[in-house]
Design a protein around this motif. Structure first.
Motif, mmCIF file in Angstrom:
data_model
loop_
_atom_site.group_PDB
_atom_site.id
_atom_site.type_symbol
_atom_site.label_atom_id
_atom_site.label_comp_id
_atom_site.label_asym_id
_atom_site.label_seq_id
_atom_site.Cartn_x
_atom_site.Cartn_y
_atom_site.Cartn_z
ATOM 1 N N ALA A 286 0.616 -1.137 -0.007
ATOM 2 C CA ALA A 286 -0.135 -0.009 0.138
ATOM 3 C C ALA A 286 0.838 1.291 0.108
ATOM 4 C CB ALA A 286 -0.804 -0.019 1.076
ATOM 5 N N GLU A 287 1.958 1.210 0.656
ATOM 6 C CA GLU A 287 2.797 2.171 0.895
ATOM 7 C C GLU A 287 3.553 2.706 -0.444
ATOM 8 O OE1 GLU A 287 3.826 4.633 3.048
ATOM 9 O OE2 GLU A 287 2.457 4.043 4.422
ATOM 10 N N ARG A 288 3.723 1.522 -1.286
ATOM 11 C CA ARG A 288 4.500 1.703 -2.579
ATOM 12 C C ARG A 288 3.391 2.214 -3.501
ATOM 13 N NH1 ARG A 288 6.657 -3.030 -1.107
ATOM 14 N NH2 ARG A 288 5.201 -4.565 -1.920
ATOM 15 N N ARG A 289 2.165 1.618 -3.393
ATOM 16 C CA ARG A 289 1.090 2.161 -4.528
ATOM 17 C C ARG A 289 1.092 3.742 -4.138
ATOM 18 N NH1 ARG A 289 -1.304 -2.853 -3.022
ATOM 19 N NH2 ARG A 289 -2.765 -1.702 -1.326
ATOM 20 N N ARG A 290 0.953 4.093 -2.852
ATOM 21 C CA ARG A 290 0.758 5.480 -2.450
ATOM 22 C C ARG A 290 1.860 6.264 -3.039
ATOM 23 N NH1 ARG A 290 -1.823 3.713 2.170
ATOM 24 N NH2 ARG A 290 -0.002 3.544 3.522
ATOM 25 N N ALA A 291 3.163 5.982 -3.083
ATOM 26 C CA ALA A 291 4.250 6.542 -3.474
ATOM 27 C C ALA A 291 4.344 6.615 -5.036
ATOM 28 C CB ALA A 291 5.548 6.023 -3.097
ATOM 29 N N ILE A 292 3.862 5.606 -5.751
ATOM 30 C CA ILE A 292 3.701 5.587 -7.214
ATOM 31 C C ILE A 292 2.570 6.746 -7.516
ATOM 32 C CG2 ILE A 292 2.927 4.374 -9.315
ATOM 33 C CD1 ILE A 292 4.371 2.095 -7.916
ATOM 34 N N ALA A 294 1.526 9.316 -5.739
ATOM 35 C CA ALA A 294 2.205 10.611 -5.507
ATOM 36 C C ALA A 294 2.983 10.950 -6.645
ATOM 37 C CB ALA A 294 2.684 10.762 -4.165
ATOM 38 N N THR A 295 3.874 10.124 -6.915
ATOM 39 C CA THR A 295 5.033 10.575 -7.893
ATOM 40 C C THR A 295 4.203 10.797 -9.458
ATOM 41 O OG1 THR A 295 6.416 9.117 -6.968
ATOM 42 C CG2 THR A 295 7.113 9.769 -9.286
ATOM 43 N N SER A 296 3.376 10.078 -9.631
ATOM 44 C CA SER A 296 2.468 10.273 -10.872
ATOM 45 C C SER A 296 1.681 11.529 -10.938
ATOM 46 C CB SER A 296 1.562 9.028 -11.062
ATOM 47 O OG SER A 296 2.087 7.783 -11.246
ATOM 48 N N ASP A 297 1.113 11.816 -9.781
ATOM 49 C CA ASP A 297 0.317 12.871 -9.565
ATOM 50 C C ASP A 297 1.441 14.242 -9.771
ATOM 51 O OD1 ASP A 297 -2.273 14.517 -8.965
ATOM 52 O OD2 ASP A 297 -1.051 14.979 -7.026
ATOM 53 N N GLU A 298 2.485 14.168 -9.154
ATOM 54 C CA GLU A 298 3.510 15.415 -9.150
ATOM 55 C C GLU A 298 4.054 15.511 -10.740
ATOM 56 O OE1 GLU A 298 6.764 14.322 -7.052
ATOM 57 O OE2 GLU A 298 5.627 14.656 -4.987
ATOM 58 N N ARG A 299 4.187 14.327 -11.450
ATOM 59 C CA ARG A 299 4.521 14.290 -12.884
ATOM 60 C C ARG A 299 3.297 15.085 -13.714
ATOM 61 N NH1 ARG A 299 7.302 8.248 -13.697
ATOM 62 N NH2 ARG A 299 9.205 8.908 -12.583
ATOM 63 N N TYR A 300 2.209 14.642 -13.397
ATOM 64 C CA TYR A 300 0.992 15.248 -14.059
ATOM 65 C C TYR A 300 1.029 16.912 -13.917
ATOM 66 C CZ TYR A 300 -3.646 16.463 -15.018
ATOM 67 O OH TYR A 300 -4.815 17.142 -15.690
ATOM 68 N N ARG A 301 1.193 17.288 -12.482
ATOM 69 C CA ARG A 301 1.267 18.569 -12.201
ATOM 70 C C ARG A 301 2.244 19.271 -13.112
ATOM 71 N NH1 ARG A 301 -0.510 16.784 -6.899
ATOM 72 N NH2 ARG A 301 2.033 17.316 -6.166
ATOM 73 N N ALA A 302 3.358 18.639 -12.934
ATOM 74 C CA ALA A 302 4.245 19.274 -13.589
ATOM 75 C C ALA A 302 4.255 19.494 -15.119
ATOM 76 C CB ALA A 302 5.782 18.482 -13.206
ATOM 77 N N THR A 303 3.846 18.525 -15.805
ATOM 78 C CA THR A 303 3.387 18.398 -17.142
ATOM 79 C C THR A 303 2.380 19.419 -17.450
ATOM 80 O OG1 THR A 303 3.840 15.958 -17.180
ATOM 81 C CG2 THR A 303 2.598 16.969 -19.117
ATOM 82 N N ARG A 304 1.221 19.346 -16.674
ATOM 83 C CA ARG A 304 0.206 20.407 -16.821
ATOM 84 C C ARG A 304 0.675 21.830 -16.823
ATOM 85 N NH1 ARG A 304 -3.555 21.921 -19.673
ATOM 86 N NH2 ARG A 304 -5.420 23.134 -18.595
ATOM 87 N N ALA A 305 1.558 22.023 -15.695
ATOM 88 C CA ALA A 305 1.986 23.409 -15.520
ATOM 89 C C ALA A 305 2.818 23.696 -16.609
ATOM 90 C CB ALA A 305 3.029 23.340 -14.117
ATOM 91 N N GLY A 306 3.830 22.744 -17.153
ATOM 92 C CA GLY A 306 4.625 23.030 -18.439
ATOM 93 C C GLY A 306 3.880 23.499 -19.648
ATOM 94 N N THR A 307 2.545 22.570 -19.870
ATOM 95 C CA THR A 307 1.789 23.001 -21.172
ATOM 96 C C THR A 307 1.270 23.934 -20.997
ATOM 97 O OG1 THR A 307 1.517 20.444 -21.099
ATOM 98 C CG2 THR A 307 -0.235 21.722 -22.293
ATOM 99 N N ARG A 308 0.727 24.595 -19.587
ATOM 100 C CA ARG A 308 0.122 25.925 -19.460
ATOM 101 C C ARG A 308 0.945 26.843 -19.971
ATOM 102 N NH1 ARG A 308 -4.168 28.897 -20.209
ATOM 103 N NH2 ARG A 308 -4.312 30.426 -18.589
ATOM 104 N N GLN A 309 2.347 26.688 -19.370
ATOM 105 C CA GLN A 309 3.013 27.755 -19.552
ATOM 106 C C GLN A 309 3.464 28.020 -20.903
ATOM 107 O OE1 GLN A 309 4.450 29.966 -17.158
ATOM 108 N NE2 GLN A 309 5.052 30.937 -19.022
ATOM 109 N N ARG A 310 3.629 27.018 -21.879
ATOM 110 C CA ARG A 310 3.838 27.009 -23.237
ATOM 111 C C ARG A 310 2.630 27.783 -23.949
ATOM 112 N NH1 ARG A 310 5.848 21.727 -22.536
ATOM 113 N NH2 ARG A 310 3.839 20.807 -23.115
#
Length: 327
Positions: A286-292, A294-310
């Motif tokens: 369960a901890e590994r699933r939460r970490a994955i 969280a990492t996916s969510d961070e990547r999505y937010r970073a990608t979304r922020a980058g797309t919005r900035q472009r």
């Protein structure tokens, strides 16, 4: 005593007479007991003056043992944390776990939830040391419920914190209160109560206890009830009154050793260890699933922020080009 007001008055008078020897203080405590069903027209009790919030505490190291998140702390660290929490909101719960808790967790979901929501769980049985030693190093301390009573009283007296005693009999609480007050004269004991049998299912007694604790506003409530009742009651009360630290210390306040029988523990250990290994594996997954996640969510937010900035950069470039064309 079957009559609730008489029971409350007796509790207040007995404790006040034993601890303070002052008729005025005794009458005040008895009056608090008799006012459990406060009229709406009566003014609300004045809130106790709060001190400045203590400095933030260090992160709490925990180990997953027998289905519990057991804190890896020393007795002094546990006491310091309880004292620091005692003037903060919301209320907190502290549980001292023995092998009876590990057995009960497997068949009582309400108890399992109460233990899972506890702010601090302390390992109080040797199997916690044995299993933790096999899995990365022993817990630094074995802390039973009765081990907390005396150091908590001493530190509460030094820090100006108040105590409320909740236990099986008024005569027992009376003796404990007298002993604590004799050893720690500066200790502020603001009340004691021994509920009737089956009080958990009696709404009138529940309202009575709520009124007592809300009126006394203790910083620390020592709960001497056997598991699972003590932990379940403390968890519910912490959600209701919203102040103080509810510390479950077993069946007795610093007198008898708490825990399940030696033979019961011995026969249950093999199955408990198997359950512990399964829980550790499930908890780790369960901890590994939460970490994955969280990492996916961070990547999505970073990608979304980058797309919005472009998109913003492209829009700004288009505006600049249009303005240059107009000139």
């Amino acid at each position: 005593m079957e009559n609730a007001p008489l029971r409350r008055a007796y509790a207040g008078i007995l404790l006040a007479a034993a601890l303070y020897g002052a008729p005025r203080r005794a009458a005040a405590l008895a009056a608090k007991g008799r006012s459990a069903t406060r009229r709406q027209s009566d003014p609300a009790p004045k809130p106790r003056r709060r001190r400045a919030t203590e400095p933030s505490l260090p992160p709490l190291s925990k180990r997953r043992l027998f289905g519990l998140d057991v804190a890896d702390v020393t007795l002094d660290e546990a006491v310091a944390r309880i004292i620091a929490w005692s003037r903060e909101v919301p209320a907190r719960t502290v549980a001292t776990a023995h092998m009876g808790h590990a057995i009960a967790l497997r068949r009582d979901r309400v108890f399992a939830r109460a233990m899972g929501e506890a702010d601090l769980v302390l390992g109080g049985a040797r199997p916690f040391l044995w299993v933790s030693g096999d899995e990365g190093g022993e817990l630094r301390s074995l802390i039973r419920g009765e081990d907390l009573v005396e150091p908590l009283a001493a530190e509460a007296a030094r820090a100006g914190r108040s105590l409320f005693l909740f236990g099986p009999t008024m005569s027992g609480l009376h003796q404990v209160a007298k002993g604590l007050k004799r050893r720690h004269p500066r200790l502020e004991l603001v009340g004691a109560y021994a509920p009737p049998e089956g009080f958990e299912r009696d709404p009138e007694v529940h309202r009575e206890i709520l009124s007592m604790i809300r009126t006394a506003r203790p910083d620390i409530i020592l709960v001497a009830m056997a598991a699972p009742d003590g932990e379940v009651w403390a968890n519910g009360m912490a959600d209701t009154v919203r102040h103080g630290v509810f510390v479950t210390v077993g069946r007795d306040l610093g007198t008898a050793r708490t825990g399940t029988g030696a033979l019961t523990t011995l026969f249950a250990l093999p199955s408990l260890y198997v359950a512990h290994r399964g829980d550790r594996a499930e908890h780790g997954a369960a901890e590994r699933r939460r970490a994955i996640a969280a990492t996916s969510d961070e990547r999505y937010r970073a990608t979304r922020a980058g797309t919005r900035q472009r998109e913003l950069d492209e829009a700004a470039s288009d505006r600049a080009k249009r303005e240059a064309g107009r000139r």
